[in-house]
Design a protein around this motif. Sequence first.
Motif, PDB file in Angstrom:
ATOM      1  N   THR A   1      50.036  35.918  39.841  1.00 28.16           N
ATOM      2  CA  THR A   1      50.587  36.884  38.911  1.00 28.16           C
ATOM      3  C   THR A   1      50.810  36.247  37.535  1.00 28.16           C
ATOM      4  N   VAL A   2      51.059  34.949  37.517  1.00 27.85           N
ATOM      5  CA  VAL A   2      51.179  34.232  36.233  1.00 27.85           C
ATOM      6  C   VAL A   2      49.845  34.260  35.494  1.00 27.85           C
ATOM      7  N   LEU A   3      48.736  34.118  36.218  1.00 29.85           N
ATOM      8  CA  LEU A   3      47.413  34.219  35.594  1.00 29.85           C
ATOM      9  C   LEU A   3      47.234  35.586  34.929  1.00 29.85           C
ATOM     10  N   ILE A   4      47.650  36.627  35.649  1.00 31.86           N
ATOM     11  CA  ILE A   4      47.556  37.976  35.096  1.00 31.86           C
ATOM     12  C   ILE A   4      48.408  38.089  33.840  1.00 31.86           C
ATOM     13  N   PHE A   5      49.592  37.503  33.874  1.00 31.25           N
ATOM     14  CA  PHE A   5      50.488  37.556  32.725  1.00 31.25           C
ATOM     15  C   PHE A   5      49.889  36.838  31.517  1.00 31.25           C
ATOM     16  N   ILE A   6      49.278  35.682  31.754  1.00 28.20           N
ATOM     17  CA  ILE A   6      48.632  34.945  30.654  1.00 28.20           C
ATOM     18  C   ILE A   6      47.511  35.779  30.053  1.00 28.20           C
TER      19      ILE A   6
ATOM     20  N   PHE B   1      48.785  54.008  19.231  1.00 22.83           N
ATOM     21  CA  PHE B   1      48.846  52.799  18.418  1.00 22.83           C
ATOM     22  C   PHE B   1      47.912  51.683  18.876  1.00 22.83           C
ATOM     23  N   ALA B   2      47.338  51.802  20.072  1.00 22.89           N
ATOM     24  CA  ALA B   2      46.488  50.734  20.599  1.00 22.89           C
ATOM     25  C   ALA B   2      45.298  51.310  21.347  1.00 22.89           C
ATOM     26  N   PRO B   3      44.141  50.594  21.349  1.00 18.08           N
ATOM     27  CA  PRO B   3      42.973  51.043  22.120  1.00 18.08           C
ATOM     28  C   PRO B   3      43.300  51.171  23.599  1.00 18.08           C
ATOM     29  N   GLY B   4      42.527  52.001  24.298  1.00 19.15           N
ATOM     30  CA  GLY B   4      42.787  52.244  25.710  1.00 19.15           C
ATOM     31  C   GLY B   4      42.733  50.997  26.564  1.00 19.15           C
ATOM     32  N   TRP B   5      41.768  50.093  26.285  1.00 19.64           N
ATOM     33  CA  TRP B   5      41.644  48.902  27.128  1.00 19.64           C
ATOM     34  C   TRP B   5      42.816  47.952  26.916  1.00 19.64           C
ATOM     35  N   VAL B   6      43.416  47.965  25.704  1.00 17.05           N
ATOM     36  CA  VAL B   6      44.601  47.139  25.449  1.00 17.05           C
ATOM     37  C   VAL B   6      45.785  47.677  26.249  1.00 17.05           C
ATOM     38  N   VAL B   7      45.941  49.004  26.232  1.00 20.42           N
ATOM     39  CA  VAL B   7      47.016  49.629  27.009  1.00 20.42           C
ATOM     40  C   VAL B   7      46.804  49.360  28.496  1.00 20.42           C
ATOM     41  N   ALA B   8      45.542  49.475  28.949  1.00 23.43           N
ATOM     42  CA  ALA B   8      45.240  49.263  30.366  1.00 23.43           C
ATOM     43  C   ALA B   8      45.533  47.830  30.793  1.00 23.43           C
ATOM     44  N   THR B   9      45.188  46.859  29.929  1.00 22.56           N
ATOM     45  CA  THR B   9      45.449  45.454  30.269  1.00 22.56           C
ATOM     46  C   THR B   9      46.943  45.176  30.293  1.00 22.56           C
ATOM     47  N   THR B  10      47.656  45.661  29.286  1.00 24.02           N
ATOM     48  CA  THR B  10      49.109  45.463  29.247  1.00 24.02           C
ATOM     49  C   THR B  10      49.774  46.126  30.446  1.00 24.02           C
ATOM     50  N   TRP B  11      49.186  47.236  30.875  1.00 23.89           N
ATOM     51  CA  TRP B  11      49.716  47.974  32.018  1.00 23.89           C
ATOM     52  C   TRP B  11      49.721  47.135  33.287  1.00 23.89           C
ATOM     53  N   GLN B  12      48.868  46.109  33.353  1.00 22.63           N
ATOM     54  CA  GLN B  12      48.819  45.281  34.554  1.00 22.63           C
ATOM     55  C   GLN B  12      50.095  44.480  34.767  1.00 22.63           C
TER      56      GLN B  12
ATOM     57  N   VAL C   1      38.766  36.579  27.457  1.00 20.49           N
ATOM     58  CA  VAL C   1      39.372  35.606  28.375  1.00 20.49           C
ATOM     59  C   VAL C   1      40.583  36.224  29.069  1.00 20.49           C
ATOM     60  N   GLY C   2      41.341  37.014  28.325  1.00 23.82           N
ATOM     61  CA  GLY C   2      42.513  37.655  28.906  1.00 23.82           C
ATOM     62  C   GLY C   2      42.147  38.602  30.036  1.00 23.82           C
ATOM     63  N   ILE C   3      41.077  39.386  29.840  1.00 23.85           N
ATOM     64  CA  ILE C   3      40.623  40.292  30.887  1.00 23.85           C
ATOM     65  C   ILE C   3      40.161  39.522  32.114  1.00 23.85           C
ATOM     66  N   VAL C   4      39.395  38.447  31.883  1.00 22.39           N
ATOM     67  CA  VAL C   4      38.892  37.633  33.003  1.00 22.39           C
ATOM     68  C   VAL C   4      40.054  37.044  33.792  1.00 22.39           C
ATOM     69  N   LEU C   5      41.063  36.515  33.095  1.00 19.96           N
ATOM     70  CA  LEU C   5      42.213  35.927  33.784  1.00 19.96           C
ATOM     71  C   LEU C   5      42.977  36.988  34.577  1.00 19.96           C
ATOM     72  N   SER C   6      43.123  38.176  34.006  1.00 22.30           N
ATOM     73  CA  SER C   6      43.830  39.248  34.712  1.00 22.30           C
ATOM     74  C   SER C   6      43.100  39.627  35.991  1.00 22.30           C
ATOM     75  N   LEU C   7      41.771  39.752  35.908  1.00 16.77           N
ATOM     76  CA  LEU C   7      40.990  40.113  37.090  1.00 16.77           C
ATOM     77  C   LEU C   7      40.956  38.979  38.105  1.00 16.77           C
ATOM     78  N   LEU C   8      40.859  37.738  37.610  1.00 21.37           N
ATOM     79  CA  LEU C   8      40.874  36.584  38.515  1.00 21.37           C
ATOM     80  C   LEU C   8      42.199  36.517  39.262  1.00 21.37           C
ATOM     81  N   GLY C   9      43.291  36.766  38.539  1.00 25.64           N
ATOM     82  CA  GLY C   9      44.596  36.779  39.191  1.00 25.64           C
ATOM     83  C   GLY C   9      44.672  37.834  40.262  1.00 25.64           C
ATOM     84  N   LEU C  10      44.073  39.008  39.987  1.00 18.21           N
ATOM     85  CA  LEU C  10      44.054  40.079  40.980  1.00 18.21           C
ATOM     86  C   LEU C  10      43.305  39.661  42.238  1.00 18.21           C
ATOM     87  N   VAL C  11      42.080  39.134  42.067  1.00 21.61           N
ATOM     88  CA  VAL C  11      41.248  38.752  43.212  1.00 21.61           C
ATOM     89  C   VAL C  11      41.951  37.690  44.053  1.00 21.61           C
TER      90      VAL C  11
END
Length: 313
Positions: free
Chosen positions: A131-136, A95-106, A293-303
């Motif tokens: 982790t809040v950044l990743i959630f956003i 139901f969703a592209p792979g990158w959407v599933v991968a981002t939600t998976w975080q 922006v969502g991907i950038v925030l998720s990666l920034l939260g990780l770093v």
Amino acid sequence: MTRLILLGTCSALFFSSTFVLNRAMSLQGGHWIWTASLRYFYMFFMLGLWLALTGKSRLLKDVFTAFRSNWCFWTVAGSTGFGVFYALLTFSASFAPGWVVATTWQSTILATPLVLLLFGKRVPMRGVFYTVLIFIGIVLVTLEQAAAASLRETVLGILPVLVAAFAYPLGNQLIWEARHGKIVRIPEASTAVLDDSAARVLIMVLGSLPLWAVLILFVHPPPPSAGQLVNTAMVAVFSGVLATTLFYKARHLAKTPFELSAVDATQSMEVVFSLLGEIAFLGGAWPGAAGGVGIVLSLLGLVLYVRSQTLAE
């Protein structure tokens, strides 16, 4: 800590093949039950053969002995950490592209501290902001997906992933607790089995097999295509064997809740690897402004998260 992060990142690279290949099989009409279960059937034979060919036949026997001794525990651990987790991920790929599933998976990064609390671990609060950044970031990706798909596709493409995000660390923590034997209700397992990366994965695969058998009998999916047989074999090698073995090795080397959380956090790199893989091999489109922006925030939260844990050591 650096070694743990490198091992975790390498595992994320191999794990990303899951999202790309699962999406490819979904677009080709492959049933999600086979996409999920065949991976673990392949892994069962691959890991067993690997142990036999590398002179570890005694260890292979120990795996089956350990499983028989506490089959109920290993069925729960394997069905949760491998079965429920992966069944829901493959279902969402329809139901969703792979990158959407991968981002939600975080969201598993948000789930891990809750799982650790469930097992009575002390969880540091200094990583909450990151982790809040990743959630956003996940929310922004979800909003972009919702704008491009129906409500049904959005819910079925994202909600199962959120459940899977809790199942995976829960299963992983069960095997970690079995190794260290600090919780009375969890039986202490053979040190020889849990000290070997391949054996650790194999005993969890064994635990997941009953769930796959029940799902196949209950759903009655049509036979898998030749392409699905090949693609699931690739997922089994790259994600099931290589990625899972590396990830379990990193988690096995982790000695504190801080290190366990940092290893789990490295899995955010799956987003980048999955996005690039989908664009390169499936002709996928680049994400829009909200998704980017969502991907950038998720990666920034990780770093920032990993950096905070490293500085605290």
